[in-house]
Write a protein that holds these residues in place. Structure first.
Motif, short mmCIF file in Angstrom:
data_model
loop_
_atom_site.label_atom_id
_atom_site.label_comp_id
_atom_site.label_asym_id
_atom_site.label_seq_id
_atom_site.Cartn_x
_atom_site.Cartn_y
_atom_site.Cartn_z
N ASP A 97 40.80 -20.43 55.74
CA ASP A 97 41.16 -21.41 54.72
C ASP A 97 40.13 -22.53 54.71
OD1 ASP A 97 43.47 -19.98 54.21
OD2 ASP A 97 44.73 -21.24 55.48
N ILE A 98 39.59 -22.83 53.54
CA ILE A 98 38.71 -23.97 53.37
C ILE A 98 39.54 -25.11 52.81
CG2 ILE A 98 36.76 -24.89 52.07
CD1 ILE A 98 35.59 -22.05 52.12
N ILE A 99 39.48 -26.25 53.46
CA ILE A 99 40.30 -27.39 53.04
C ILE A 99 39.38 -28.56 52.68
CG2 ILE A 99 42.01 -29.09 53.80
CD1 ILE A 99 43.17 -26.92 55.61
N LEU A 100 39.61 -29.13 51.52
CA LEU A 100 38.97 -30.38 51.11
C LEU A 100 40.03 -31.47 51.25
CD1 LEU A 100 37.08 -29.30 47.88
CD2 LEU A 100 36.10 -29.78 50.11
N SER A 101 39.71 -32.50 51.99
CA SER A 101 40.68 -33.58 52.19
C SER A 101 40.84 -34.38 50.91
CB SER A 101 40.23 -34.48 53.33
OG SER A 101 40.22 -33.74 54.54
N THR A 102 42.01 -34.28 50.33
CA THR A 102 42.30 -34.94 49.05
C THR A 102 43.62 -35.69 49.13
OG1 THR A 102 43.35 -32.89 48.28
CG2 THR A 102 41.05 -33.24 47.65
N GLN A 103 43.98 -36.15 50.33
CA GLN A 103 45.28 -36.78 50.50
C GLN A 103 45.46 -38.04 49.66
OE1 GLN A 103 43.37 -35.54 52.92
NE2 GLN A 103 44.56 -34.73 54.60
N SER A 104 44.41 -38.64 49.20
CA SER A 104 44.55 -39.85 48.38
C SER A 104 44.62 -39.51 46.88
CB SER A 104 43.40 -40.82 48.63
OG SER A 104 42.17 -40.24 48.23
N PHE A 105 44.55 -38.22 46.55
CA PHE A 105 44.61 -37.80 45.15
C PHE A 105 46.03 -37.43 44.77
CE2 PHE A 105 40.04 -35.84 45.07
CZ PHE A 105 39.52 -37.06 45.42
N SER A 106 46.36 -37.58 43.51
CA SER A 106 47.65 -37.12 43.01
C SER A 106 47.62 -35.60 42.89
CB SER A 106 47.93 -37.74 41.64
OG SER A 106 47.05 -37.18 40.67
N TRP A 107 48.80 -34.99 42.71
CA TRP A 107 48.87 -33.56 42.50
C TRP A 107 48.07 -33.17 41.26
CZ3 TRP A 107 50.37 -30.17 38.73
CH2 TRP A 107 50.46 -28.84 39.10
N ALA A 108 48.17 -33.96 40.20
CA ALA A 108 47.44 -33.67 38.96
C ALA A 108 45.93 -33.71 39.19
CB ALA A 108 47.85 -34.64 37.86
N ASP A 109 45.45 -34.68 39.97
CA ASP A 109 44.01 -34.75 40.28
C ASP A 109 43.56 -33.54 41.10
OD1 ASP A 109 43.57 -37.09 38.90
OD2 ASP A 109 43.70 -38.37 40.68
N CYS A 110 44.39 -33.13 42.07
CA CYS A 110 44.05 -31.95 42.88
C CYS A 110 44.01 -30.71 42.00
CB CYS A 110 45.06 -31.77 44.00
SG CYS A 110 44.94 -33.00 45.31
N LYS A 111 44.94 -30.59 41.06
CA LYS A 111 44.96 -29.45 40.15
C LYS A 111 43.72 -29.46 39.26
CE LYS A 111 47.78 -27.23 36.58
NZ LYS A 111 46.68 -27.06 35.67
N LEU A 112 43.33 -30.62 38.77
CA LEU A 112 42.12 -30.75 37.96
C LEU A 112 40.89 -30.30 38.75
CD1 LEU A 112 40.77 -31.88 35.32
CD2 LEU A 112 40.52 -34.01 36.57
N LEU A 113 40.79 -30.74 39.99
CA LEU A 113 39.67 -30.35 40.85
C LEU A 113 39.70 -28.85 41.11
CD1 LEU A 113 37.26 -31.14 42.63
CD2 LEU A 113 38.90 -31.51 44.48
N ARG A 114 40.87 -28.31 41.40
CA ARG A 114 41.01 -26.87 41.64
C ARG A 114 40.56 -26.07 40.43
NH1 ARG A 114 46.80 -24.60 41.17
NH2 ARG A 114 46.17 -24.98 39.03
N ASP A 115 40.99 -26.47 39.25
CA ASP A 115 40.63 -25.77 38.02
C ASP A 115 39.13 -25.89 37.73
OD1 ASP A 115 43.29 -25.14 37.84
OD2 ASP A 115 43.72 -26.55 36.23
N TRP A 116 38.55 -27.05 38.01
CA TRP A 116 37.12 -27.25 37.78
C TRP A 116 36.31 -26.33 38.69
CZ3 TRP A 116 33.14 -28.89 40.95
CH2 TRP A 116 31.94 -29.14 40.30
#
Length: 77
Positions: A35-54
């Motif tokens: 598993d590759i993990i990017l630390s995004t704990q300060s992001f909202s779920w919507a921001d994480c989804k946007l990053l994932r989709d990008w």
């Protein structure tokens, strides 16, 4: 995040991973899962989804957004 993602490229993601990412090896059955993990704990779920989709659109690499529970509440990675 929405405006910043327009500035991202492969180098940006590589630097982010080297600075604040990790590789987790888990035993699954008789094999290993990586598993590759990017630390995004300060992001909202919507921001994480946007990053994932990008990342999926740009590099054809697919991630899940997973919740983690911390004393301060639920965060997303």
């Amino acid at each position: 995040m929405i405006n910043d993602i327009k500035l991202f490229d492969a180098e940006t993601v590589a630097i982010w991973f080297m600075d604040d990412g990790c590789l987790v090896n888990r035993k699954v059955g008789n094999g290993l899962s990586h598993d590759i993990i990017l630390s995004t704990q300060s992001f909202s779920w919507a921001d994480c989804k946007l990053l994932r989709d990008w990342i999926a659109d740009k590099f054809d690499i697919h991630f899940d957004v997973r919740p983690r529970t911390y004393p301060s509440g639920i965060k997303y990675i």
